[in-house]
Design a protein around this motif. Structure first.
Motif, short mmCIF file in Angstrom:
data_model
loop_
_atom_site.label_atom_id
_atom_site.label_comp_id
_atom_site.label_asym_id
_atom_site.label_seq_id
_atom_site.Cartn_x
_atom_site.Cartn_y
_atom_site.Cartn_z
N ASP A 149 0.42 -1.48 -0.28
CA ASP A 149 0.05 0.12 -0.21
C ASP A 149 0.36 1.27 -0.28
O ASP A 149 0.07 1.81 -0.39
N ALA A 163 -2.19 -0.11 -5.08
CA ALA A 163 -2.80 0.03 -5.58
C ALA A 163 -2.51 1.77 -6.62
O ALA A 163 -1.90 2.11 -5.81
N ARG A 302 -10.29 0.93 -3.78
CA ARG A 302 -9.04 -0.08 -3.90
C ARG A 302 -8.77 -1.40 -3.52
O ARG A 302 -9.19 -1.72 -2.79
N THR A 332 -7.89 0.63 -9.56
CA THR A 332 -8.76 0.71 -8.61
C THR A 332 -9.97 0.90 -9.75
O THR A 332 -9.71 0.98 -10.75
#
Length: 357
Positions: A149, A163, A302, A332
């Motif tokens: 992340d 993402a 996400r 996404t």
């Protein structure tokens, strides 16, 4: 009554049509195995309900087994999904996971990391918050580290799964501009003292995408509408309230995270602003409550679970692919709901001031 015999590594090898050594390489994450062969072995293991011996594998490899997972907050919806993805992948590969939360505190993160290294885990997956020096030292002594992340800019050698936040924000800004909005606020800019260009910070990536997309669409960026806000309860509410009370001409708010989106919704309700008649609201992160709002909230979804699963795969199975071509970027999705509408000329009279009992 005799208990049914547990499946052995020999059973899996026979069912998959491979040698015992190949099965061992699949579950240990060492050596070279083709993707097709790996999937055949894992399918046979699932069919036979085979569970590799963690103790035996640890003795052979001189490791205690298991992986460490460090997240900001296990109660956060995004983090909870990410944890679920890591657990699902680890279970498939016969590993156990030690989970801890750093709550965005670099010192606490360093303590957790030290403890995991002392326990000789096979590797660590983390949503990093802290100091590059701590992670650089850990990467030297730990068999493997993968970020999820977010990344730390000074450690490009550590693989990461992210993402596509920039793509998500871009699609959301294009959607709002397509509805006619030009006075669009961004709630969640980097606070003072934090570089806006910080490449590893999700909020920094989202702010940059917001600015770049407006510039590409020839919509001026008003600095007064790029509002610094921490994604925490009171701070997020104060930032949203200050924005919507100060700028009655704002027609749309893009919140950089779900806590900031929640604050924008609460403030709009407190100010008796109709969504989307008086102001459109959208946010990054499609959490469960977004669909339950009235109206339901438009959001950028996400893939938290996929990020966790892929990070675990990268840690345990795809060692040869680490560091090649930069971070793994997962797409996404813009989820359009009822909280955004076409531009209106002005707020209804009397709206936009706090309610008084």
């Amino acid at each position: 009554m005799t208990q049914p015999r547990s499946a052995t590594i020999k059973d899996v090898a026979a069912a998959a049509g491979v040698g015992i050594a190949t099965v061992s390489r699949v579950f240990s994450g060492t050596g070279s195995v083709s993707a097709a062969t790996r999937e055949r072995v894992l399918a046979a293991a699932r069919e036979l309900d085979y569970r590799p011996s963690a103790l035996g594998r640890g003795l052979k490899l001189r490791r205690r087994g298991g992986i460490g997972l460090i997240v900001p907050d296990v109660t956060d919806p995004f983090c909870a999904e990410l944890v679920a993805g890591v657990l699902a992948c680890a279970r498939t590969l016969g590993e156990h996971v030690i989970v801890d939360a750093a709550h965005g505190d670099p010192a606490r993160e360093a303590e957790i990391l030290d403890r995991l290294v002392e326990q000789r885990v096979d590797g660590v997956i983390a949503v990093p918050a802290g100091r590059e020096a701590d992670w650089r030292a850990a990467a030297r002594v730990c068999s493997s580290v993968v970020f999820a992340d977010r990344v730390l800019p000074g450690l490009p050698e550590i693989p990461a799964v992210l993402a596509d936040d920039a793509g998500g924000v871009r699609s959301l800004v294009e959607y709002l501009v397509g509805l006619g909005h030009r006075t669009i606020a961004f709630l969640g800019a980097a606070p003072p003292g934090v570089p806006r260009e910080e490449p590893g910070t999700p909020l920094g990536v989202r702010e940059r995408a917001f600015r770049d997309t407006l510039a590409q669409l020839r919509v001026p960026v008003e600095e007064d509408l790029v509002v610094a806000a921490r994604p925490a309860g009171d701070a997020a509410y104060a930032a949203a309230a200050g924005l919507l009370q100060r700028r009655a001409d704002v027609t749309a708010v893009l919140a950089a995270g779900h806590l900031l989106g929640e604050a924008a919704v609460l403030v709009a309700r407190e100010l008796d602003l109709r969504v989307p008649a008086d102001v459109s609201i959208a946010m990054v992160d499609d959490v469960a409550w977004a669909e339950l709002c009235d109206p339901p909230l438009t959001a950028v979804a996400r893939p938290a679970r996929d990020i966790g699963y892929r990070a675990c795969e990268l840690l345990l199975r795809d060692r040869a692919r680490r560091g090649r071509g930069g971070p793994v970027l997962l797409p996404t999705e813009l989820v359009v709901r009822g909280s955004c509408g076409a531009i209106r000329t002005a707020r209804a009279p009397g709206r936009g001031t706090p309610r008084h009992p």
